[in-house]
Structure formats: C-alpha cells, structure tokens
Scaffold this motif. Sequence first.
Motif, PDB file in Angstrom:
ATOM      1  N   LYS A 157       0.822  -1.210   0.000  1.00 55.01           N
ATOM      2  CA  LYS A 157       0.000   0.000   0.000  1.00 55.01           C
ATOM      3  C   LYS A 157       0.859   1.264   0.000  1.00 55.01           C
ATOM      4  N   THR A 158       2.026   1.175   0.659  1.00 54.68           N
ATOM      5  CA  THR A 158       2.879   2.360   0.759  1.00 54.68           C
ATOM      6  C   THR A 158       3.233   2.907  -0.626  1.00 54.68           C
ATOM      7  N   ASP A 217      -2.550   6.164   7.236  1.00 50.14           N
ATOM      8  CA  ASP A 217      -2.179   4.746   7.119  1.00 50.14           C
ATOM      9  C   ASP A 217      -2.753   3.965   8.295  1.00 50.14           C
ATOM     10  N   GLU A 218      -3.082   2.701   8.021  1.00 52.77           N
ATOM     11  CA  GLU A 218      -3.643   1.821   9.046  1.00 52.77           C
ATOM     12  C   GLU A 218      -4.831   2.484   9.726  1.00 52.77           C
ATOM     13  N   GLY A 234       2.445  -2.480  10.253  1.00 49.94           N
ATOM     14  CA  GLY A 234       3.242  -1.732   9.294  1.00 49.94           C
ATOM     15  C   GLY A 234       4.725  -2.024   9.203  1.00 49.94           C
ATOM     16  N   HIS A 257       8.171   4.946   7.432  1.00 52.70           N
ATOM     17  CA  HIS A 257       7.581   5.514   6.221  1.00 52.70           C
ATOM     18  C   HIS A 257       8.420   6.676   5.694  1.00 52.70           C
TER      19      HIS A 257
HETATM   20 MG    MG Z   1       1.653  -0.592   5.563  1.00 53.35          MG
END
Ligand code: MG
Length: 687
Positions: A294-295, A389-390, A547, A325
Amino acid sequence: MKKEALSMKPDTPVQYVKGVGPKTAEKFLRLGVETLADLLQLYPRRYIDYTRPFPVAQAPFDADAVVKAAVYSKKAAVRLPGGRTMVQVLAGDGSASLSLTWFNTHFMADKLAVGEEYYFEGRVRGTLTRREIANPTVRTAAQVARTPLVAVYPQTEGLGSGQIARCVASALEGADPLPEPLPSALLAKYKLPGKWEAVRAIHCPEAPEAAAAARRRLTFEELLTLQLGLILLRSRGAARAGAPMRRVDLAPFWASLPFAPTAAQRRAAAEICADMAGAAPLNRLLQGDVGSGKTLVAAAGVYMAHQNGYQSALMAPTEILAAQHAGTLEKLLGPFGVRVALLTGGIKAAAKRAALAAVAAGEADLVVGTHAVLSTGVEFARLGFAVVDEQHRFGVRQRGLLAGKAQSPHVLVMSATPIPRTLGLLLYGDLDISILDELPPGRKPVKTRAVRGEKRRAMYGFLNAQIEAGCQVYIVCPRVEEGEADGPDALSAVKTYYKEVAQALLPGRRVGLMHGKLGPREKAAVMEAFKAGELDALVSTTVIEVGVDVPNATVMVIENAERYGLSALHQLRGRVGRGAQESWCFLVSDHGGESVRERLQFLCHTQDGFEIAKYDLEHRGPGDFFGDRQHGLPTLQLADLTADTRALEAAQKSARELLEQDPKLAAPEHQVLAAQVERLFRRTTFN
Ligand code: MG
Ligand code: ADP
C-alpha cells in the motif's frame, strides 16, 4: 392533600423514580442511566417467552426453558447438612413428571396450590421421564396473561434484571411520554410506530410481534442517530472543494522502482490520480492485505501532488511506523525532488521547530508524522494530499482532523484490516474503495505452526539455526491482561522474558528489546539497529503489530497467542514473509481450550486476511474486530452492526436526506434528534 399523580419529565434524575432511590441510582449510573429518559431507554436484551411453554417431556435438556405443569404434591422443607434447607414439589403434565426444588427459600413453594397449573422457568435437567428444575421462577396464568414476555435487562453488580424491570415499570407509569425524535415523514415512509408506543412495547410487549416491531423502530432510530453523528463529525470544518490538480503521467515514477508494480497497485494508483484530477475531491479507502504494498500506492499519490506543486501529509499510528515511512518515501521520492520531513514526538525541539517552519514555508513537500503531532498545530503552505495509514487504528474522528485542514486536501485512507460490509458502511460510508487483491510476486505463504510451551526449547533451536543462516527473528511477548497491551505489567513481563527466556535460549546472539515505554529516540534506535541487521532478534510487545517492514526478518514468534484476535495475529505474522525467503510464524500457547486450538489451527491453514477477519467476526463478534474498540464508534444498545445491514442502509440514506434539508439539524422539529446525536457521541470515548 393532593392525590393527583405528578407526572415526571424525561430529564428527572433516576433516583426520583418510585422504587429507585440514591443507592440504586448509583448502580444505574454504571449502566449509563442518569435520568428517567435513560432508564426508559435501557432496552431489554431479550425476553423470556411465556406464550409458548414446553410440555414437560419436550423441554430441552440443560437449557433455560419455560414449562407448564400442574402441581401434584408438596413435601415439607428439610434441613440439609450444613444448614441449608430444601423444599421439593412434584409436578407434571401427563407427558412426564417434573421435580422442582428450592434451596433456602420456601416462599415460592408455599404459594403453590396442589392441583393448579403454573409456569415454571429455569434450567431443565434430569432424565427423560423425570425432569428437574432447581430454583425455578413461578408464574401464574393471570401473571402470564398480564406480562406474556418478561424482559431480560443487561445487569450490573447488585442490580438484577428483575429489579431493573420493576424500576422500568414504575417509570413507565409515572413518566410523561418521551418526545418523538423522528420526523413524521420518516415514520410514515418506513411504517414505524411512534417513540412512546415503541418504548412501552419494548419493555412490556403483548406478543413477540409487538416486541419485534418496537425493536425495529428503536434500532432504526439508534442507527439514524449514529449516522447523523458520523456525517456531522466528518463534515465539520471546511466545505470540501479539494485541491485542483492536472493529470500526471506516472510512468517515470514506476520506471524508477527497483521492481515492477503489481497490476493491482497500478490500478489503485490510477483510480487515485483520476480522483485527484476530477471535479470532486478524492475520498478513498485503499484496502489491501498485509504486505500487498500500500505504501507504494500512497507514494504514487504523493508524486502526483508534488508534480502539481502541492504538499502531502502521511499520518501513521505509531512513531516506529512514521519513522519507517519517512525513510521509505524518502528513497522512493527523493530522486524526484520531494523533500520529506518527519514529525514525531521523538524529534528534538529545535529540529521540530525547523521542520514546522519548513512545512509552513512550503520547503517540505511531504510531512510524515504520528497523529498526535500532525493533528495539532501544523500549518501547511499548500497541503493537497493527505494519507492516513492503518486507518483501523484511528477513531473516526482522527480522519476528520487532517481533512479539516484549511485547504481541505484529497484524502486517502489505507487499511489492511478487511471489514465486513456493515461496519464498512459506517466507518467508510462516505468513501470510495480501491482494493489491492494481489501480493507482489515471489511471496511464499508464511509457514504457520501452533506450538505448546514445552516445545519452546526446540523452537528456539530452530531460531538459532535461522539466525545462523543470516535471518532475523521477532519475538512478541506475553501480554498480561486483555486491553493492557503496553501497561506496566506487560512491561515487566517483556523484560523478564527478554532476560530469562530469550537471552538464555539465544546465547551469544544480539537480542534487542522493544516496548511502548521506551522513549521515541530509543525506539527509533532499536528499530534502526534491527533494520540494519545489527540485531539478530527483537523481543517486543505488540508495538510492532502494524506496518513494520524489515524484509530480512523471517521468523515471528508470538507468545500467548491465545490472547489475540486472529486479525491481530495475522497482522503480526505479516511482519515476516516480506522477502523472497521462506518465512515462519510460531503461535505459542499453553491454553488447552478446544476453541483456542481451533482458532490457532485456522490461522495455520489460512493466509487470506478476508477469510481470517470473517472467522474472527463470526466467533468473537465485532467488539474484538478492531482490538480495543479502536474504531471509535459509540456503543450501541440495539443494533447489531454485523446483521442489521438493511436497517443500516435505510438509516444512512435517511440521514443524508435529512442533512440535505437541514445541514446542521437546526430546525425546531429536529431538536430532539439533534440532542440525541449530541448525547450519543458525548458518551463515547474517542481515542
Ligand atoms: Mg503498511
Ligand atoms: P503494506 O500493504 O502491508 O503496507 P508495504 O507497503 O509495507 O505493505 O510493502 C510490503 C513490502 O513489499 C515492502 O518491502 C515493499 O518494498 C515491497 N513491495 C511493494 N510493492 C512491491 C512490488 N510491486 N514488487 C515487489 N515488492 C514490493
């Protein structure tokens, strides 16, 4: 003296209801009941149905049931050794005989007349021809005629269902009718009974159908209230225009990667870019299983925003993840001139001031941070694209925070936790959805094994061999109490485990320790060391659950695996199997229970996050779904979010229509409803 009964207003404190008083009122507080209206809206969980009693011979074994039988004979009370007394009554109905026993009370038995028929309710045991009930509840035909369905309420310590029922009955008698929150057009459209009628019927229904109709109406009201609250919560802040962008060719970005994007990644990125170039702002959920990449899709969006001269922001649930990230995106986007700033609690004050200034001056193009930092006091020069995210780790409110920033950017939320349709409607009802249904090529399923504690030594033997071969290992440590993922006890547990188990069984290895109580800089240092291969093993609490991406780590050990929901275990397992090597996950548990073994076995044979989430939902219910109530939804009394799909859809549609007519629920006829929305959300603790 005035005889006229004074009727009570809905906001009368519950202690003034006849039969309640200050002591009981305190107990009611634990059930969230403060006022008369609250009491009347404390709805029964279920009913004991006296309208269809069982013949004695057909009563189910070992289950609570209502049986109708005539009393044959009564025995005198006897004193048992130890001082207890016992009264026995013989009853029956021709199909079988029924032996009734009361301990320490003869009051029920005394009231029974030989030859008369009664209803007995309790757990039926005994043999086929001679059934028994211990301490049954007795009701006469006249009582059953008056109250055919007996409401069962959620209880609390010292406040039983029967007592609640008596308080509710006296409240119903003395109260002014509760005001009607639903507009009459809605009542007519869905053929719903009025509020007061429904409230009376749900407490004292005349028949099962009346109870069902009342429940349907009140469930609709509850869901409508919830929907209105959620929509109002999200739309607070600026009117959403979105940052206007032109289309951008992603080819140079894809070409710069060390690998080819998957077809699913290309598709999702195209959908996102099309939205950002469109008339309406991007408002999309990117859902993809752990490790689906997804990143990279988010990075494509940042690339597009940057090409259009806009800043982007990415909000992560933990500092560890934010730092990771920032590093990943720097590598991916740095070559295109994207300047990345990291904003977490861990960075030094001076560095933070500098970063904030850079963001405000437009000298940082992508800001990565934790929610705590990003949601307060960050001024952007030109924010165009915000990624959360998440998402399942945040409450519904946090998503609004970034979206509410002055320029109202395009918003992408990402989650690995697949959610059932109904919950999805609620949490993401306003979102479009892109799905990554494909993992990057070459991934092998993570070999998953359930391991009993006595095999721990052998398992550590395997860990040593893996480390010898150059791989790295995560060991997630005993959790002490449900909901105390990182409390002081968990801390001492992880430290003890680190010293007494991990270091002892991994002699000469470089073992790191990670937990939530480490300072942000210490956390970052440990994570860096693990990433750089300077540690062979990382003993950690669940702070690494989401993550974290270290492809060289190939073994995940989860101690006390029985304490987690399957989705959480799946997330943890997702920390390995990120490279091309064979990976392993060990679920360690000494728990002998059948259902625990079954659950863990299920995970051993399933890699599909959707299947796993479904299993969790079916076996543990929606409460567990997001871990510790992370979803931030208020507690609902009536609606079952996993079952009442149609009601939910109707409520959602009605909520939208209502807000179109009256965006702030300001009209006089919406005041009752508006107050109810306010109240439902005030009682909720968002995290
Ligand atoms: Mg992730
Ligand atoms: P998640 O969806 O769980 O957030 P990540 O974005 O962390 O997944 O990606 C998981 C791993 O897969 C990362 O190491 C990333 O570099 C790698 N990856 C992502 N996309 C691809 C791809 N198309 N081909 C190969 N590896 C990829």
